[in-house]
Design an enzyme around this catalytic site. Structure first.
Site, PDB file in Angstrom:
ATOM      1  CE  LYS A  29     -45.384  11.904 -10.947  1.00 47.72           C
ATOM      2  NZ  LYS A  29     -45.785  12.319  -9.575  1.00 47.72           N
ATOM      3  CE1 TYR A  69     -43.670   8.111  -7.102  1.00 51.72           C
ATOM      4  CE2 TYR A  69     -45.017   6.885  -8.663  1.00 51.72           C
ATOM      5  CZ  TYR A  69     -44.318   8.030  -8.318  1.00 51.72           C
ATOM      6  OH  TYR A  69     -44.246   9.090  -9.200  1.00 51.72           O
ATOM      7  CG  ASN A 133     -46.591  15.809  -8.752  1.00 52.08           C
ATOM      8  OD1 ASN A 133     -46.606  14.853  -9.518  1.00 52.08           O
ATOM      9  ND2 ASN A 133     -46.064  15.748  -7.553  1.00 52.08           N
ATOM     10  CG  HIS A 136     -40.280  10.458 -10.846  1.00 57.01           C
ATOM     11  ND1 HIS A 136     -40.354  10.346  -9.471  1.00 57.01           N
ATOM     12  CD2 HIS A 136     -39.156   9.788 -11.212  1.00 57.01           C
ATOM     13  CE1 HIS A 136     -39.315   9.644  -9.031  1.00 57.01           C
ATOM     14  NE2 HIS A 136     -38.569   9.286 -10.065  1.00 57.01           N
ATOM     15  CD  GLU A 147     -36.489   6.655  -9.038  1.00 55.91           C
ATOM     16  OE1 GLU A 147     -36.388   7.529  -9.933  1.00 55.91           O
ATOM     17  OE2 GLU A 147     -36.944   6.892  -7.906  1.00 55.91           O
TER      18      GLU A 147
END
Ligand code: ADP
Length: 170
Positions: A29, A69, A133, A136, A147
């Site tokens: 991320k 998402y 965090n 992914h 995805e």
């Protein structure tokens, strides 16, 4: 095995019950890229024995992130999450290949909330807050296939097997 490698599907390996040859989407991320954690995170998959078959540094569009998402669209943090992912800086998107790579990658990233992520996992080692965090990984066979198609065109994914496989699997 080559046929399995060429498809996005999870294919049971004949004669080896309980194992699969798969691909999964992993991305670092924006906060992970800004913090200089790319090589640390990538290196974990490489050292574990998985094969990198696609990789790109991208600034994903707001639409792509909202789609990615979508399952979170009712959650209060959804808009903020999508804005962060599309506006805060680039994301390092990767496709990793190997037996059971989907499930193993989920274990490697650790719990969603870094406060409960086990030490040794990416989030347990490198993150402190659920909203940042750092990584992914796709959850499940259908999620991984969906995805990968969302983030990569077919021609961006290398069709390769790895010469190291005989040293990884018996
Ligand atoms: P994971 O990323 O472990 O698959 P989820 O699919 O549940 O976890 O959530 C997707 C992402 O949404 C998380 O990685 C995190 O960036 C964000 N998120 C989840 N829960 C929260 C929360 N309570 N507050 C802020 N962001 C959250």
């Amino acid at each position: 095995q080559c046929d399995a490698a060429a498809s996005h599907k999870s294919v049971p390996l004949p004669g080896i019950p309980g194992t699969t040859f798969e691909r999964t989407l992993v991305f670092v991320k924006p906060e992970g890229v800004h913090r200089g954690l790319v090589s640390n995170i990538m290196g974990r998959w490489e050292r574990r024995g998985f094969t990198l078959v696609a990789c790109k540094l991208v600034k994903p569009s707001y639409e792509l992130v909202r789609q990615h998402y979508n399952y979170m669209s009712e959650r209060p943090f959804y808009d903020g999450l999508c804005e962060h992912m599309s506006e805060s800086g680039p994301v390092l998107a990767m496709v990793w290949q190997g037996r059971d790579v989907i499930k193993t990658s989920r274990l490697m990233i650790g719990a969603t909330n870094p406060l409960t992520a086990a030490p040794g996992t990416v989030r347990g080692d490198l993150a402190v807050h659920v909203g940042r965090n750092v990584v992914h990984a796709s959850d499940g066979v259908i999620g991984a296939a969906t995805e990968i198609q969302l983030w990569f065109r077919d021609e961006e994914i290398a069709q390769m097997d790895s010469a190291k496989n005989p040293w990884l699997y018996d």
